[in-house]
Design an enzyme around this catalytic site. Structure first.
Site, PDB file in Angstrom:
ATOM      1  N   ASN A  47      15.630  17.857  97.702  1.00  0.00           N
ATOM      2  CA  ASN A  47      14.892  19.036  97.089  1.00  0.00           C
ATOM      3  C   ASN A  47      13.677  19.312  97.728  1.00  0.00           C
ATOM      4  OD1 ASN A  47      17.143  18.750  95.073  1.00  0.00           O
ATOM      5  ND2 ASN A  47      15.651  17.594  93.718  1.00  0.00           N
ATOM      6  N   ASP A  59       9.782  18.504  92.648  1.00  0.00           N
ATOM      7  CA  ASP A  59      10.196  18.412  94.049  1.00  0.00           C
ATOM      8  C   ASP A  59       9.934  19.702  94.784  1.00  0.00           C
ATOM      9  OD1 ASP A  59      11.040  15.812  93.304  1.00  0.00           O
ATOM     10  OD2 ASP A  59      13.096  16.485  92.998  1.00  0.00           O
ATOM     11  N   ASN A  97       2.208  25.940  92.808  1.00  0.00           N
ATOM     12  CA  ASN A  97       2.411  26.214  91.402  1.00  0.00           C
ATOM     13  C   ASN A  97       3.298  27.570  91.387  1.00  0.00           C
ATOM     14  OD1 ASN A  97       0.750  24.420  90.146  1.00  0.00           O
ATOM     15  ND2 ASN A  97      -0.944  25.724  90.230  1.00  0.00           N
TER      16      ASN A  97
HETATM   17  O1  RIB Z   1      13.615  15.325  90.939  1.00  0.00           O
HETATM   18  C1  RIB Z   1      15.015  15.965  90.376  1.00  0.00           C
HETATM   19  C2  RIB Z   1      15.983  14.966  91.046  1.00  0.00           C
HETATM   20  O2  RIB Z   1      15.968  13.564  90.606  1.00  0.00           O
HETATM   21  C3  RIB Z   1      17.553  15.435  90.792  1.00  0.00           C
HETATM   22  O3  RIB Z   1      17.839  16.422  91.645  1.00  0.00           O
HETATM   23  C4  RIB Z   1      18.334  14.087  90.975  1.00  0.00           C
HETATM   24  O4  RIB Z   1      19.052  13.776  91.970  1.00  0.00           O
HETATM   25  C5  RIB Z   1      17.082  12.991  90.685  1.00  0.00           C
HETATM   26  O5  RIB Z   1      17.150  12.384  92.111  1.00  0.00           O
END
Ligand code: RIB
Length: 303
Positions: A43, A251, A275
């Site tokens: 992500n 993320d 943000n």
């Molecule tokens: O931070 C979100 C993520 O946490 C998700 O995409 C999941 O895979 C976990 O790792």
């Protein structure tokens, strides 16, 4: 321009959408079953790449259908996958997620992520201006090796200690920027913290992790981010939006901040930018596919 290198997890997120979360021992009917590319490392890499920084992901996939789908998806997002290995020993990381009322619960089964090792992170060569990012879905010893070697080359290190887990001072000493939410800050400092707590309470807790020159950023959802820079608090307000799924928003923040530091932005602008990016992410379902483009973030910042 610097580059972003993310050493981290790659998961397939198997998502059940429901009206509410089940209590322990209870079954509730779901409204949809969805498969989204995710994993904190992936992500963050997707966010950084879509926001304009040359981005390399270091990690592992299983030799299975999820692994193939994730590799294809990540390549299309512009993430360099030269350091993502396929491993036959186990399955691709998988997260079982329930989303109800915009909030989630997550169970992660690490699979291949648990096998990311010192050799994997030793391969890429980073230089001054580059940004190295990691989180806690790969082994901590691997992260320490990664940060030690990239710091020797002059790169900046960002650690997102999520999911919260105890770690030792030696790893903390290798971190230039620590990004965490109030739950993670509470866990690591042994304090009861809520997102509604006062700035002073967060500042006080963050000081115990900051040491002499570490920047600590506490993400506080729509309240924004509180950064501790050279011991002084800097609050950058967030945006009020209607969230539908917060999975991956933290993320998105981390990847966006890394991208902006790599392209040479100052910290204040990078925090405001991150943000804005996260406020877009929460308005979409899923993790990696919700990461915004640079044009979308620019629209918000210009408005
Ligand atoms: O931070 C979100 C993520 O946490 C998700 O995409 C999941 O895979 C976990 O790792």
């Amino acid at each position: 321009m610097g580059r972003v290198f993310v050493a981290g997890s790659i998961n397939m997120d198997v998502v059940a959408a429901a009206e509410r979360h089940p209590r322990v021992g209870e079954t509730v009917a779901g409204s949809a079953l969805l498969y989204f590319p995710g994993g904190k490392g992936a992500n963050q890499a997707v966010a950084a790449a879509k926001l304009g920084a040359p981005t390399t992901l270091i990690g592992r996939l299983g030799k299975d259908a999820f692994g193939e789908q994730l590799r294809t998806f990540l390549a299309v997002q512009g993430v360099d996958l030269s350091f993502v290995k396929d491993t036959a020993e186990t399955h691709t990381g998988t997260a079982i997620i329930t989303v109800a009322d915009a909030d989630n619960t997550i169970v992660v089964v690490p699979g291949a992520n648990a096998l990311v090792d010192a050799d994997d992170v030793a391969a890429p060569v980073l230089a001054k201006g580059d940004v190295a990012v990691s989180q806690f879905e790969i082994p901590q010893a691997t992260i320490a090796t990664f940060f030690k070697s990239v710091r020797a080359g002059g790169a900046t290190t960002i650690l997102n200690p999520a999911p919260a887990s105890k770690f030792d001072r030696q790893l903390l000493d290798l971190v230039d920027i620590l990004i965490l939410n109030e739950t993670e800050l509470g866990f690591l400092t042994g304090r009861e913290l809520r997102d509604s707590d006062s700035r002073d309470r967060f500042t006080d807790a963050a000081r115990s992790l900051a040491g002499r020159d570490k920047i600590v950023c506490i993400t506080l959802g729509k309240r924004g981010v509180l950064a501790l820079v050279q011991g002084e608090p800097l609050m950058v307000p967030g945006r009020e939006v209607k969230a539908i799924d917060t999975t991956g928003a933290g993320d998105c923040f981390v990847g966006a901040l890394a991208s902006q530091l790599a392209v040479g932005s100052g910290l204040h602008h990078a925090l405001d930018y991150a943000n804005a990016a996260a406020s877009i992410c929460v308005q979409r379902m899923g993790a990696a596919p919700s990461m915004p483009t640079a044009a979308e973030v620019a629209n918000i910042l210009d408005a």
